[in-house]
Write a protein that holds these residues in place. Structure first.
Motif, PDB file in Angstrom:
ATOM      1  N   VAL A   1       0.827  -1.195   0.000  1.00 43.81           N
ATOM      2  CA  VAL A   1       0.000   0.000   0.000  1.00 43.81           C
ATOM      3  C   VAL A   1       0.868   1.255   0.000  1.00 43.81           C
ATOM      4  O   VAL A   1       1.968   1.276   0.560  1.00 43.81           O
ATOM      5  CB  VAL A   1      -0.946   0.002   1.213  1.00 43.81           C
ATOM      6  CG1 VAL A   1      -1.876   1.206   1.166  1.00 43.81           C
ATOM      7  CG2 VAL A   1      -1.774  -1.279   1.237  1.00 43.81           C
ATOM      8  N   GLU A   2       0.363   2.313  -0.633  1.00 46.18           N
ATOM      9  CA  GLU A   2       1.099   3.569  -0.748  1.00 46.18           C
ATOM     10  C   GLU A   2       1.048   4.340   0.572  1.00 46.18           C
ATOM     11  O   GLU A   2       0.201   5.194   0.793  1.00 46.18           O
ATOM     12  CB  GLU A   2       0.521   4.416  -1.878  1.00 46.18           C
ATOM     13  CG  GLU A   2       1.314   5.681  -2.138  1.00 46.18           C
ATOM     14  CD  GLU A   2       0.630   6.596  -3.139  1.00 46.18           C
ATOM     15  OE1 GLU A   2       1.137   7.713  -3.345  1.00 46.18           O
ATOM     16  OE2 GLU A   2      -0.416   6.212  -3.690  1.00 46.18           O
ATOM     17  N   ASN A   3       1.979   4.041   1.460  1.00 44.23           N
ATOM     18  CA  ASN A   3       2.093   4.747   2.736  1.00 44.23           C
ATOM     19  C   ASN A   3       3.284   5.685   2.684  1.00 44.23           C
ATOM     20  O   ASN A   3       4.401   5.254   2.417  1.00 44.23           O
ATOM     21  CB  ASN A   3       2.294   3.763   3.886  1.00 44.23           C
ATOM     22  CG  ASN A   3       1.097   2.874   4.095  1.00 44.23           C
ATOM     23  OD1 ASN A   3       0.070   3.307   4.588  1.00 44.23           O
ATOM     24  ND2 ASN A   3       1.224   1.613   3.701  1.00 44.23           N
ATOM     25  N   LYS A   4       3.040   6.948   2.953  1.00 40.53           N
ATOM     26  CA  LYS A   4       4.132   7.925   2.960  1.00 40.53           C
ATOM     27  C   LYS A   4       4.583   8.283   4.361  1.00 40.53           C
ATOM     28  O   LYS A   4       5.593   8.958   4.536  1.00 40.53           O
ATOM     29  CB  LYS A   4       3.709   9.193   2.214  1.00 40.53           C
ATOM     30  CG  LYS A   4       3.482   8.944   0.719  1.00 40.53           C
ATOM     31  CD  LYS A   4       3.371  10.230  -0.052  1.00 40.53           C
ATOM     32  CE  LYS A   4       4.602  11.060   0.093  1.00 40.53           C
ATOM     33  NZ  LYS A   4       4.640  12.196  -0.848  1.00 40.53           N
ATOM     34  N   VAL A   5       3.835   7.840   5.358  1.00 42.79           N
ATOM     35  CA  VAL A   5       4.182   8.090   6.755  1.00 42.79           C
ATOM     36  C   VAL A   5       4.083   6.770   7.512  1.00 42.79           C
ATOM     37  O   VAL A   5       3.064   6.080   7.435  1.00 42.79           O
ATOM     38  CB  VAL A   5       3.232   9.126   7.396  1.00 42.79           C
ATOM     39  CG1 VAL A   5       3.554   9.300   8.879  1.00 42.79           C
ATOM     40  CG2 VAL A   5       3.305  10.453   6.667  1.00 42.79           C
ATOM     41  N   VAL A   6       5.139   6.425   8.212  1.00 43.64           N
ATOM     42  CA  VAL A   6       5.146   5.221   9.039  1.00 43.64           C
ATOM     43  C   VAL A   6       5.579   5.610  10.447  1.00 43.64           C
ATOM     44  O   VAL A   6       6.614   6.263  10.624  1.00 43.64           O
ATOM     45  CB  VAL A   6       6.113   4.148   8.486  1.00 43.64           C
ATOM     46  CG1 VAL A   6       6.081   2.901   9.361  1.00 43.64           C
ATOM     47  CG2 VAL A   6       5.778   3.803   7.044  1.00 43.64           C
TER      48      VAL A   6
END
Length: 276
Positions: free
Chosen positions: A111-116
């Motif tokens: 999935v396109e996650n830009k914040v972890v």
């Protein structure tokens, strides 16, 4: 700006990240990049990582996944990465088709996650430096604002930031034509937000480990062909093997990182090539 991802870590004292970049895969298994079968070299990297039996909390993949622009090549990447059974976050490089990336990676649940949010201490932020149709990088105003807003929102955490393009010079004149063009704006954020302790990228097919305003900055080798360091004109390296990087994030806000390369390297480039 993509979804938000929160992950526990196996040991609250630290988090472990596997950084993979610049795979340059093909749909056809026989195709080569500058004399190297990049599909085979990628598989060799994956196999050696697997043999190490290390535990990772997260995979970060920083672009240039495919060389031929095909969906099948993206599928090759995703199917191998899924074997690790841990989350993988990703961003686009200058060679990537973002629409194909989204379609294929979402199908494989990358999935396109830009914040972890990793554990209770660390913040991982991914930035899009891709300029469609261009080899150089640029962080759009919205991307820079996104970074600042994310840092403000999670000001109690220590940050590690990733992008595709190198924001500082690589010592290769020909490569640095394709640098991040507004690196000064990123540099200002790093100066103003000391919570950023690490910054990583790909793009230059070389290993760098430096300090930038008290921030640990690094580039990770490609899983295929390597570019020779300290060159004015295009040159390939037949000394450096395909590789990857492992990053340990400590609870005290420090990080440790190390590059690994495949052993018994059989992937030698065609040194007669003068560009790609």
């Amino acid at each position: 700006m993509g979804a938000f991802l929160q992950l526990p870590v196996n040991n609250e004292k630290y988090g472990r990240i596997l950084h993979i970049t610049d795979t340059h895969l093909f749909a056809n298994d026989n195709d080569k990049l500058l004399g190297i079968n990049s599909n085979a070299s990628f598989l060799s990297v994956i196999e050696e990582i697997d043999k190490r039996h290390e535990q990772y909390d997260l995979i970060v993949a920083t672009g240039d996944f495919v060389q031929d622009g095909s969906k099948k090549a993206y599928q090759r990447f995703a199917s191998q990465i899924k074997k690790f059974a841990i989350p993988c976050v990703w961003l686009a490089g200058n060679h990537d088709n973002f629409i194909y990336m989204q379609e294929v990676f979402n199908h494989y649940r990358l999935v396109e996650n830009k914040v972890v949010l990793l554990g209770s201490k660390w913040l991982i932020v991914l930035l899009n430096s891709q300029v469609v149709g261009q080899a150089y990088g640029f962080l759009a105003p919205a991307e820079l604002l996104f970074l600042k807003n994310t840092l403000e929102r999670h000001s109690d955490r220590t940050a590690l930031v990733f992008l595709h393009h190198n924001p500082i010079t690589s010592s290769c004149s020909w490569l640095d034509q394709h640098i991040l063009k507004n690196s000064d704006e990123l540099e200002q954020i790093i100066e103003n937000y000391p919570m950023i302790k690490g910054l990583g990228w790909g793009h230059i097919h070389q290993q760098q480990d430096l300090k930038w305003h008290n921030c640990t900055v690094f580039s990770t080798p490609s899983t295929c062909v390597q570019f020779k360091p300290n060159c004015v004109q295009f040159q390939l390296s037949n000394q450096d093997a395909p590789g990857w990087r492992e990053i340990t994030l400590n609870a005290d806000g420090t990080l440790k990182t190390e590059v690994y390369r495949i052993s018994n390297n059989r992937f030698l480039p065609d040194l007669s090539k003068n560009g790609y």
